[in-house]
Structures are given as structure tokens and as C-alpha cells.
Write an enzyme that holds these catalytic residues in place. Structure first.
Site, PDB file in Angstrom:
ATOM      1  N   ASN A   1       3.125   2.362   7.136  1.00  0.00           N
ATOM      2  CA  ASN A   1       3.960   1.693   8.144  1.00  0.00           C
ATOM      3  C   ASN A   1       5.072   2.664   8.517  1.00  0.00           C
ATOM      4  O   ASN A   1       6.025   2.846   7.767  1.00  0.00           O
ATOM      5  CB  ASN A   1       4.530   0.396   7.549  1.00  0.00           C
ATOM      6  CG  ASN A   1       5.484  -0.310   8.506  1.00  0.00           C
ATOM      7  OD1 ASN A   1       5.624   0.106   9.666  1.00  0.00           O
ATOM      8  ND2 ASN A   1       6.138  -1.354   8.032  1.00  0.00           N
TER       9      ASN A   1
ATOM     10  N   LYS B   1       7.200   2.363  10.768  1.00  0.00           N
ATOM     11  CA  LYS B   1       8.390   1.657  11.269  1.00  0.00           C
ATOM     12  C   LYS B   1       8.888   2.325  12.559  1.00  0.00           C
ATOM     13  O   LYS B   1       8.068   2.815  13.332  1.00  0.00           O
ATOM     14  CB  LYS B   1       9.455   1.582  10.173  1.00  0.00           C
ATOM     15  CG  LYS B   1       8.885   0.975   8.880  1.00  0.00           C
ATOM     16  CD  LYS B   1       9.923   0.595   7.861  1.00  0.00           C
ATOM     17  CE  LYS B   1       9.234   0.004   6.618  1.00  0.00           C
ATOM     18  NZ  LYS B   1      10.164  -0.457   5.595  1.00  0.00           N
TER      19      LYS B   1
ATOM     20  N   HIS C   1       6.163  -8.712   8.904  1.00  0.00           N
ATOM     21  CA  HIS C   1       6.921  -7.826   8.015  1.00  0.00           C
ATOM     22  C   HIS C   1       8.323  -8.409   7.800  1.00  0.00           C
ATOM     23  O   HIS C   1       8.894  -9.002   8.722  1.00  0.00           O
ATOM     24  CB  HIS C   1       7.016  -6.426   8.627  1.00  0.00           C
ATOM     25  CG  HIS C   1       7.534  -5.415   7.647  1.00  0.00           C
ATOM     26  ND1 HIS C   1       8.880  -5.274   7.389  1.00  0.00           N
ATOM     27  CD2 HIS C   1       6.892  -4.530   6.846  1.00  0.00           C
ATOM     28  CE1 HIS C   1       9.034  -4.334   6.469  1.00  0.00           C
ATOM     29  NE2 HIS C   1       7.855  -3.862   6.121  1.00  0.00           N
TER      30      HIS C   1
ATOM     31  N   GLU D   1      11.127  -7.124   7.794  1.00  0.00           N
ATOM     32  CA  GLU D   1      12.144  -6.663   8.753  1.00  0.00           C
ATOM     33  C   GLU D   1      12.059  -7.460  10.053  1.00  0.00           C
ATOM     34  O   GLU D   1      13.076  -7.706  10.710  1.00  0.00           O
ATOM     35  CB  GLU D   1      11.972  -5.151   8.990  1.00  0.00           C
ATOM     36  CG  GLU D   1      12.428  -4.359   7.771  1.00  0.00           C
ATOM     37  CD  GLU D   1      11.701  -3.051   7.548  1.00  0.00           C
ATOM     38  OE1 GLU D   1      11.036  -2.551   8.477  1.00  0.00           O
ATOM     39  OE2 GLU D   1      11.793  -2.523   6.421  1.00  0.00           O
TER      40      GLU D   1
ATOM     41  N   GLU E   1       5.160  -7.707  -0.331  1.00  0.00           N
ATOM     42  CA  GLU E   1       6.296  -6.793  -0.280  1.00  0.00           C
ATOM     43  C   GLU E   1       7.571  -7.532  -0.680  1.00  0.00           C
ATOM     44  O   GLU E   1       8.201  -8.185   0.166  1.00  0.00           O
ATOM     45  CB  GLU E   1       6.466  -6.231   1.131  1.00  0.00           C
ATOM     46  CG  GLU E   1       5.288  -5.423   1.632  1.00  0.00           C
ATOM     47  CD  GLU E   1       5.704  -4.421   2.692  1.00  0.00           C
ATOM     48  OE1 GLU E   1       5.368  -3.239   2.542  1.00  0.00           O
ATOM     49  OE2 GLU E   1       6.393  -4.799   3.654  1.00  0.00           O
TER      50      GLU E   1
ATOM     51  N   GLY F   1      12.459   0.082   0.594  1.00  0.00           N
ATOM     52  CA  GLY F   1      13.428   1.124   0.939  1.00  0.00           C
ATOM     53  C   GLY F   1      14.557   1.291  -0.063  1.00  0.00           C
ATOM     54  O   GLY F   1      15.562   1.930   0.241  1.00  0.00           O
TER      55      GLY F   1
ATOM     56  N   SER G   1       8.776   0.707  -1.884  1.00  0.00           N
ATOM     57  CA  SER G   1       9.102   1.923  -2.636  1.00  0.00           C
ATOM     58  C   SER G   1       7.896   2.520  -3.363  1.00  0.00           C
ATOM     59  O   SER G   1       8.017   3.027  -4.482  1.00  0.00           O
ATOM     60  CB  SER G   1      10.255   1.664  -3.605  1.00  0.00           C
ATOM     61  OG  SER G   1      11.441   1.314  -2.886  1.00  0.00           O
TER      62      SER G   1
HETATM   63  P1  13P Z   1       9.193   1.601   1.673  1.00  0.00           P
HETATM   64  O1  13P Z   1       7.884   2.175   1.170  1.00  0.00           O
HETATM   65  O2  13P Z   1       9.999   2.578   2.450  1.00  0.00           O
HETATM   66  O3  13P Z   1       9.941   0.914   0.574  1.00  0.00           O
HETATM   67  O4  13P Z   1       8.808   0.466   2.723  1.00  0.00           O
HETATM   68  C1  13P Z   1       7.877  -0.487   2.391  1.00  0.00           C
HETATM   69  C2  13P Z   1       7.528  -1.243   3.597  1.00  0.00           C
HETATM   70  O5  13P Z   1       8.316  -2.004   4.134  1.00  0.00           O
HETATM   71  C3  13P Z   1       6.174  -1.043   4.148  1.00  0.00           C
HETATM   72  O6  13P Z   1       5.887  -1.995   5.114  1.00  0.00           O
END
Ligand code: 13P
Length: 256
Positions: free
Chosen positions: A10, A12, A95, A97, A167, A173, A214
Site C-alpha cells: 500500500n 498510500k 483502510h 486512514e 491492521e 506506521g 509495521s
Molecule cells: P506500515 O507498514 O507503514 O505500518 O503501514 C501499514 C498499512 O497501513 C498498510 O495498509
């Protein structure tokens, strides 16, 4: 039941189309011929054509990060599933976010999942608890609720075409990944378990469920050693070719 692992990157809101193409070309070279592991790259909408061109005639698949549930209409700034159907095969839905910053709810996630499936796209449905919910030991309740919402009124044939990503929001992150055993317990009990409640265990056994939060080359093996974890949804580490390659290679080693 042997499930083919699925590793998705992803990206982002990162990389211009030119930068995205560079990364995709590097990954196509190193991972393009890999069998037995499904690799999906999810760049921003504007980079789908460039990344698609880079991975064409490789085994790497392409995914979007969001869709609108309507096919077309007065929805400024949105992109529909039929528009994406010719460009990619997967789409990330719900997601955290998007839930956090763009007001997505279990109800909108459900509509988007149906829209994706109706256009032949594979939805990667994201669920996971917030830090406060984790602290309050509400993970099971929250994830079960999100699962019920996402799959509301979905036929078994449709549910069978989904992928789920667990997740935990506190792990995204932050560098603080879940433990393999911790993630496996949530996935086994509340995600695969919920799918079994809704559709029976034969169907539940066939659905791929990823861990995300992560994930790095250093911890991927721990997740892949777990019986209910079938891959990863990778954020930050998917933006660097050597890291993403190392993650995919580790998955290949673990499950082949
Ligand atoms: P990170 O791997 O940066 O923690 O992000 C995970 C994520 O949100 C994947 O969709």
C-alpha cells in the site's frame, strides 16, 4: 487448506507517477517471475497506468486504494469500480486512514465491497482496532463488528472472492508491530472465525487474511510462521524496493 499467500504494497499518498514507475520497474525485474506468492502493488490512482505498464507481462498484480460505491454520477473527486476494472484487479477498502480521515463507516465499506465485487475487483477489506480499543481489550468486539458490517448481505460466492487485512491501528506506521501470535489469535478467532460463523468453515478456510502494521524484512517471518496469516499488507516498507523484495522473498521461503 493451502492458501496462496498474498503480499500487497500500500503505497498510500506517496510517489509521483514517474517515481512510481521507477519502483515498479525495479520490482518487476526482481519479483515479476515469482510463482506461489501473489504480489499486489497499490499505488495512488494517478500512477495506476504507469505501474500497470511496468508490471505488464509479469505475475505482479495491481490494486487501487479506494473506490466509490456508485458506478458514475455527481461525486466530484471520486473514482468508481467500473473505471478501475480495466486498470487493476484489486482494491483496498476500509483502510483505517480512510475510516479516520475520510469518515468511512462499516456501512460505506459494505457498499464499496459490493461495488468492487460487482466489477470483478478483489477487495482487500481492512479491519483493526484503535489504540484505545486495544488498551480496553475491545479488539475482538471491534473486529467482529467490522467484519459483520463489511460482509452484510454478501453471498457466499462473493465472500469467497475477498481478502481481509487485519491492521491494528496502533501498529500502523509506528514501528510497533503486533506479535505473530497476537495477530494470529485475532485473525483466527475473530476474522476467520466470523467468516466461519457467516459462511461455514469450508469457505472461511479458503479466504486469505493478511496482517498489516509495521511489517519489515525483520519481522515478516514471524507472521508467516502463523497458521492463520496468509501474507501482509505493507505500508512504509513497500516504498523501498530492497525492503519489499526481502519481504516477498521471505514469504516465498516460508510458504513454499
Ligand atoms: P506500515 O507498514 O507503514 O505500518 O503501514 C501499514 C498499512 O497501513 C498498510 O495498509
Amino acid at each position: 487448506m493451502k492458501r496462496t499467500p498474498v503480499i500487497a504494497g500500500n503505497w498510500k499518498m506517496n510517489k509521483t507517477p514517474a517515481e512510481a514507475a521507477d519502483l515498479a520497474v525495479a520490482l518487476a525485474r526482481s519479483l515479476g517471475g515469482l510463482t506461489g506468492v501473489e504480489v499486489v502493488l497499490c499505488p495512488p490512482f494517478v500512477s495506476l497506468p504507469a505501474v500497470g505498464a511496468a508490471v505488464k507481462s509479469t505475475r505482479i498484480a495491481l490494486g487501487a486504494q479506494n473506490i466509490h460505491w456508485e458506478k458514475s454520477g455527481a461525486f466530484t473527486g471520486e473514482v468508481s469500480a467500473p473505471m478501475l476494472a480495466g486498470l487493476c484487479s484489486h482494491v483496498i477498502i476500509g483502510h483505517s486512514e480512510r475510516r479516520q480521515y475520510f469518515g468511512e463507516t462499516d456501512a460505506s465499506v459494505n457498499k464499496k465491497v459490493k461495488a468492487a465485487l460487482a466489477s470483478g475487483l478483489t477487495p482487500i477489506i481492512c479491519v483493526g482496532e484503535l489504540p484505545a480499543e486495544y488498551e480496553a481489550e475491545q479488539t475482538g468486539v471491534v473486529v467482529s463488528w467490522q467484519m459483520r458490517g463489511a460482509y452484510a448481505d454478501l453471498a457466499a460466492e462473493e465472500a469467497a472472492r475477498t481478502v481481509v487485512a487485519y491492521e491494528p491501528v496502533w501498529a500502523i506506521g509506528t514501528g510497533k508491530a503486533a506479535t505473530g501470535a497476537g495477530a494470529n489469535a485475532v485473525i483466527g478467532l475473530h476474522i476467520r472465525g466470523m467468516l466461519a460463523d457467516l459462511y461455514g468453515s469450508a469457505l472461511a478456510d479458503g479466504v486469505r487474511i493478511q496482517y498489516g502494521g509495521s511489517v519489515t524484512p525483520a519481522n515478516i517471518a514471524e507472521f508467516m510462521s502463523q497458521p492463520d496469516i496468509d501474507g501482509a499488507l505493507v505500508g512504509g516498507a513497500s516504498l523501498k524496493a530492497p525492503d519489499f523484495e526481502a519481504i516477498v522473498q521471505a514469504v516465498f521461503k516460508a510458504k513454499s
